[in-house]
Design a protein around this motif. Sequence first.
Motif, PDB file in Angstrom:
ATOM      1  N   PRO A  42       0.817  -1.220   0.000  1.00 10.40           N
ATOM      2  CA  PRO A  42       0.000   0.000   0.000  1.00 10.40           C
ATOM      3  C   PRO A  42       0.851   1.271   0.000  1.00 10.40           C
ATOM      4  CG  PRO A  42      -0.916  -1.575   1.560  1.00 10.40           C
ATOM      5  CD  PRO A  42       0.384  -2.154   1.075  1.00 10.40           C
ATOM      6  N   LYS A  46       0.670   5.129  -1.921  1.00 14.93           N
ATOM      7  CA  LYS A  46       0.722   6.380  -1.137  1.00 14.93           C
ATOM      8  C   LYS A  46       1.876   7.252  -1.600  1.00 14.93           C
ATOM      9  CE  LYS A  46      -1.470   4.263   2.909  1.00 14.93           C
ATOM     10  NZ  LYS A  46      -1.363   3.855   4.322  1.00 14.93           N
ATOM     11  N   THR A 137       7.421  -5.198   9.507  1.00 14.27           N
ATOM     12  CA  THR A 137       6.400  -4.372  10.180  1.00 14.27           C
ATOM     13  C   THR A 137       5.684  -5.197  11.242  1.00 14.27           C
ATOM     14  OG1 THR A 137       6.102  -3.212   8.066  1.00 14.27           O
ATOM     15  CG2 THR A 137       4.454  -2.838   9.780  1.00 14.27           C
ATOM     16  N   SER A 159      -6.246 -10.552   7.584  1.00 18.84           N
ATOM     17  CA  SER A 159      -6.108 -11.115   6.233  1.00 18.84           C
ATOM     18  C   SER A 159      -5.180 -10.278   5.363  1.00 18.84           C
ATOM     19  CB  SER A 159      -7.485 -11.192   5.557  1.00 18.84           C
ATOM     20  OG  SER A 159      -7.971  -9.873   5.360  1.00 18.84           O
ATOM     21  N   GLY A 160      -4.715  -9.134   5.867  1.00 19.09           N
ATOM     22  CA  GLY A 160      -3.851  -8.262   5.069  1.00 19.09           C
ATOM     23  C   GLY A 160      -2.406  -8.731   5.082  1.00 19.09           C
ATOM     24  N   GLY A 161      -1.576  -8.057   4.299  1.00 18.39           N
ATOM     25  CA  GLY A 161      -0.174  -8.451   4.208  1.00 18.39           C
ATOM     26  C   GLY A 161       0.506  -8.419   5.566  1.00 18.39           C
ATOM     27  N   VAL A 162       0.390  -7.310   6.276  1.00 20.21           N
ATOM     28  CA  VAL A 162       1.031  -7.192   7.586  1.00 20.21           C
ATOM     29  C   VAL A 162       0.290  -8.039   8.620  1.00 20.21           C
ATOM     30  CG1 VAL A 162       1.739  -5.620   9.426  1.00 20.21           C
ATOM     31  CG2 VAL A 162       1.869  -4.873   7.029  1.00 20.21           C
ATOM     32  N   SER A 182     -12.700  -9.573   7.181  1.00 16.96           N
ATOM     33  CA  SER A 182     -14.041  -9.730   6.630  1.00 16.96           C
ATOM     34  C   SER A 182     -14.433 -11.208   6.720  1.00 16.96           C
ATOM     35  CB  SER A 182     -14.103  -9.222   5.194  1.00 16.96           C
ATOM     36  OG  SER A 182     -13.195  -9.931   4.397  1.00 16.96           O
ATOM     37  N   ASN A 185     -13.033 -13.879   4.499  1.00 15.76           N
ATOM     38  CA  ASN A 185     -11.632 -14.302   4.642  1.00 15.76           C
ATOM     39  C   ASN A 185     -11.390 -15.137   5.900  1.00 15.76           C
ATOM     40  OD1 ASN A 185     -10.871 -13.071   2.267  1.00 15.76           O
ATOM     41  ND2 ASN A 185     -10.479 -11.101   3.249  1.00 15.76           N
ATOM     42  N   ARG A 199     -15.189  -8.705  10.958  1.00 17.04           N
ATOM     43  CA  ARG A 199     -15.291  -7.268  11.211  1.00 17.04           C
ATOM     44  C   ARG A 199     -16.700  -6.792  10.891  1.00 17.04           C
ATOM     45  NH1 ARG A 199     -14.619  -4.165   6.233  1.00 17.04           N
ATOM     46  NH2 ARG A 199     -13.246  -5.155   4.691  1.00 17.04           N
ATOM     47  N   THR A 242      -3.737  -3.010  12.063  1.00 15.08           N
ATOM     48  CA  THR A 242      -3.156  -2.721  10.751  1.00 15.08           C
ATOM     49  C   THR A 242      -4.169  -2.034   9.833  1.00 15.08           C
ATOM     50  OG1 THR A 242      -3.791  -4.790   9.651  1.00 15.08           O
ATOM     51  CG2 THR A 242      -1.782  -4.852  10.987  1.00 15.08           C
ATOM     52  N   VAL A 243      -5.296  -1.593  10.419  1.00  9.93           N
ATOM     53  CA  VAL A 243      -6.382  -1.025   9.597  1.00  9.93           C
ATOM     54  C   VAL A 243      -6.658   0.438   9.940  1.00  9.93           C
ATOM     55  CG1 VAL A 243      -8.831  -1.216   9.014  1.00  9.93           C
ATOM     56  CG2 VAL A 243      -7.476  -3.286   9.374  1.00  9.93           C
ATOM     57  N   ILE A 265      -0.230   0.581  13.177  1.00 11.58           N
ATOM     58  CA  ILE A 265       0.654   1.045  12.102  1.00 11.58           C
ATOM     59  C   ILE A 265      -0.123   1.893  11.105  1.00 11.58           C
ATOM     60  CG2 ILE A 265       2.239  -0.918  12.250  1.00 11.58           C
ATOM     61  CD1 ILE A 265       0.750  -1.972   9.640  1.00 11.58           C
ATOM     62  N   LEU A 279       3.541   2.938  15.432  1.00 12.66           N
ATOM     63  CA  LEU A 279       4.741   2.339  14.846  1.00 12.66           C
ATOM     64  C   LEU A 279       4.818   2.671  13.362  1.00 12.66           C
ATOM     65  CD1 LEU A 279       4.589  -1.220  16.468  1.00 12.66           C
ATOM     66  CD2 LEU A 279       5.549   0.895  17.418  1.00 12.66           C
ATOM     67  N   ARG A 292      13.685  -3.222  12.833  1.00 16.14           N
ATOM     68  CA  ARG A 292      13.150  -3.766  11.570  1.00 16.14           C
ATOM     69  C   ARG A 292      14.285  -4.328  10.709  1.00 16.14           C
ATOM     70  NH1 ARG A 292       7.803  -0.457   9.584  1.00 16.14           N
ATOM     71  NH2 ARG A 292       6.936  -0.022  11.643  1.00 16.14           N
TER      72      ARG A 292
HETATM   73  N1  NAP Z   1       3.465   2.118   9.765  1.00 19.91           N
HETATM   74  C1  NAP Z   1       4.139   1.248   9.048  1.00 19.91           C
HETATM   75  O1  NAP Z   1       5.340   1.035   9.244  1.00 19.91           O
HETATM   76  C2  NAP Z   1       3.419   0.480   7.972  1.00 19.91           C
HETATM   77  C3  NAP Z   1       4.077  -0.569   7.311  1.00 19.91           C
HETATM   78  C4  NAP Z   1       3.354  -1.334   6.391  1.00 19.91           C
HETATM   79  C5  NAP Z   1       2.028  -1.001   6.112  1.00 19.91           C
HETATM   80  N2  NAP Z   1       1.454   0.055   6.733  1.00 19.91           N
HETATM   81  C6  NAP Z   1       0.049   0.411   6.479  1.00 19.91           C
HETATM   82  O2  NAP Z   1      -0.749  -0.580   7.117  1.00 19.91           O
HETATM   83  C7  NAP Z   1      -1.933  -0.810   6.369  1.00 19.91           C
HETATM   84  C8  NAP Z   1      -2.063  -2.297   6.059  1.00 19.91           C
HETATM   85  O3  NAP Z   1      -1.011  -2.675   5.176  1.00 19.91           O
HETATM   86  P1  NAP Z   1      -1.094  -4.117   4.454  1.00 19.91           P
HETATM   87  O4  NAP Z   1       0.100  -4.239   3.599  1.00 19.91           O
HETATM   88  O5  NAP Z   1      -1.386  -5.172   5.464  1.00 19.91           O
HETATM   89  O6  NAP Z   1      -2.415  -3.890   3.544  1.00 19.91           O
HETATM   90  P2  NAP Z   1      -3.346  -4.946   2.828  1.00 19.91           P
HETATM   91  O7  NAP Z   1      -2.566  -6.182   2.493  1.00 19.91           O
HETATM   92  O8  NAP Z   1      -4.024  -4.215   1.736  1.00 19.91           O
HETATM   93  O9  NAP Z   1      -4.411  -5.392   3.930  1.00 19.91           O
HETATM   94  C9  NAP Z   1      -5.308  -4.521   4.513  1.00 19.91           C
HETATM   95  C10 NAP Z   1      -6.436  -5.371   5.137  1.00 19.91           C
HETATM   96  O10 NAP Z   1      -7.350  -4.492   5.768  1.00 19.91           O
HETATM   97  C11 NAP Z   1      -8.645  -5.048   5.680  1.00 19.91           C
HETATM   98  N3  NAP Z   1      -9.598  -3.970   5.426  1.00 19.91           N
HETATM   99  C12 NAP Z   1      -9.773  -3.291   4.287  1.00 19.91           C
HETATM  100  N4  NAP Z   1     -10.723  -2.357   4.444  1.00 19.91           N
HETATM  101  C13 NAP Z   1     -11.139  -2.445   5.727  1.00 19.91           C
HETATM  102  C14 NAP Z   1     -12.103  -1.765   6.499  1.00 19.91           C
HETATM  103  N5  NAP Z   1     -12.854  -0.778   6.007  1.00 19.91           N
HETATM  104  N6  NAP Z   1     -12.257  -2.125   7.786  1.00 19.91           N
HETATM  105  C15 NAP Z   1     -11.532  -3.115   8.316  1.00 19.91           C
HETATM  106  N7  NAP Z   1     -10.607  -3.802   7.621  1.00 19.91           N
HETATM  107  C16 NAP Z   1     -10.417  -3.469   6.344  1.00 19.91           C
HETATM  108  C17 NAP Z   1      -8.661  -6.032   4.534  1.00 19.91           C
HETATM  109  O11 NAP Z   1      -9.084  -7.292   5.012  1.00 19.91           O
HETATM  110  P3  NAP Z   1     -10.612  -7.768   5.135  1.00 19.91           P
HETATM  111  O12 NAP Z   1     -11.352  -7.314   3.925  1.00 19.91           O
HETATM  112  O13 NAP Z   1     -10.528  -9.248   5.264  1.00 19.91           O
HETATM  113  O14 NAP Z   1     -11.105  -7.111   6.382  1.00 19.91           O
HETATM  114  C18 NAP Z   1      -7.210  -6.147   4.102  1.00 19.91           C
HETATM  115  O15 NAP Z   1      -6.780  -7.499   4.084  1.00 19.91           O
HETATM  116  C19 NAP Z   1      -1.834   0.105   5.131  1.00 19.91           C
HETATM  117  O16 NAP Z   1      -2.518   1.298   5.413  1.00 19.91           O
HETATM  118  C20 NAP Z   1      -0.346   0.366   5.012  1.00 19.91           C
HETATM  119  O17 NAP Z   1      -0.055   1.567   4.334  1.00 19.91           O
HETATM  120  C21 NAP Z   1       2.114   0.797   7.663  1.00 19.91           C
END
Ligand code: NAP
Length: 338
Positions: A42, A46, A137, A159-162, A182, A185, A199, A242-243, A265, A279, A292
């Motif tokens: 993601p 951004k 992360t 279910s997301g990457g992190v 969701s 998943n 959720r 992570t959301v 995060i 974080l 990290r």
């Molecule tokens: N701070 C840091 O160091 C850092 C590092 C990496 C990533 N991030 C941020 O962390 C976030 C997650 O990254 P990722 O790589 O894991 O993303 P991702 O793979 O796209 O996963 C995000 C997950 O959030 C869930 N989701 C989507 N919309 C939602 C909603 N409205 N309510 C609740 N859950 C929802 C989805 O799962 P379901 O549909 O199954 O709910 C999805 O699997 C992103 O915003 C990314 O930019 C921050």
Amino acid sequence: MSLAVLARSFGSPEVLEVVEVDPPVAGPGQVVIEVRAAGVNPADAKLVAGTFGDDPSMLPIRPGSEVAGVVTAVGPDAVDGVLPGGDGPVSVGDEVIAYRVSGGYASAVAVRASSVFAKPPALDWAAASGLLLAGVTAWHLVEATGVGPDDVVIVFGASGGVGAMAVQLAALRGARVLGVASAANADYVASLGATPVARGAGLESRLRAALSASARAADAAAAGGAADAAGDGAPATVALDTVGGAEGLDAAVVLVADRSRIATIADFERGAALGIRLLGSGPGADPGAALRNAARAPLVALAAQGALTVTVAATYPLTSAADALTLPHAPGKVALLP
Ligand SMILES: NC(=O)c1ccc[n+]([C@@H]2O[C@H](COP(=O)([O-])OP(=O)(O)OC[C@H]3O[C@@H](n4cnc5c(N)ncnc54)[C@H](OP(=O)(O)O)[C@@H]3O)[C@@H](O)[C@H]2O)c1
């Protein structure tokens, strides 16, 4: 010539284009990797959108911070990588992954040798390219909150990457894990080692019920199946977000008593207001850079042992980078295949 994806202006992923560029050269301390897969995150969207800064001097932007591929050139003094087999200098022909890189959406990239690790053989190219950014992360999340075998951990976005990495790492530490995602998943979240919780409206009461059921099951297991503990009111001890948003974080602060063991995060504004751990990069957040960086080698080792998996939801050619960043996909990581 070499191919690279770049953005000449800030905007939605549609601004991305594939261009021919001069092939990268291995400078001092660098290697060149022929990219077999570039991990999509993601943060890439951004970066292109200008969320991390929109100074025109940053243009053109070349996204992509992790890759998997084959070493094709080794520069002077390029000896720092963690190497295939664990010994010897990095060599032409080595199959590797690299994080953090710049401009990974490309057919070839020059990378600091210290960012290069042996590709875990258990992961194919696409999976290997998605291991490290999400992995470090998630490592930061479980480390900062001190997850251990006595903990009951809620992962929001399981279910997301992190989130998928956080579930697996918390389970590897012996914690009981509830994974919020969701409903569609749920099976995937269960396959990672968590009890799935859907959720949506009513999340807090579903979490309470899942915590009680989990406590009863743990008590019964400890008593050889004979226990009849109530389990009602069983607490969670850690929450990893992570959301972002109210749904998960408001439930987290009700269900976890110690706010130093709740981390986000994804929502620093709400997180700061709630007094939980932030974080990543942003005002008041802990970037955890050293932690990290140090997490990369153990993550690679866990993946090599088969203890950590990366599920690939979709792959796209470089020419479809915009689709990779915008189309909905099944749970798991997305990769570009040059
Ligand atoms: N701070 C840091 O160091 C850092 C590092 C990496 C990533 N991030 C941020 O962390 C976030 C997650 O990254 P990722 O790589 O894991 O993303 P991702 O793979 O796209 O996963 C995000 C997950 O959030 C869930 N989701 C989507 N919309 C939602 C909603 N409205 N309510 C609740 N859950 C929802 C989805 O799962 P379901 O549909 O199954 O709910 C999805 O699997 C992103 O915003 C990314 O930019 C921050």
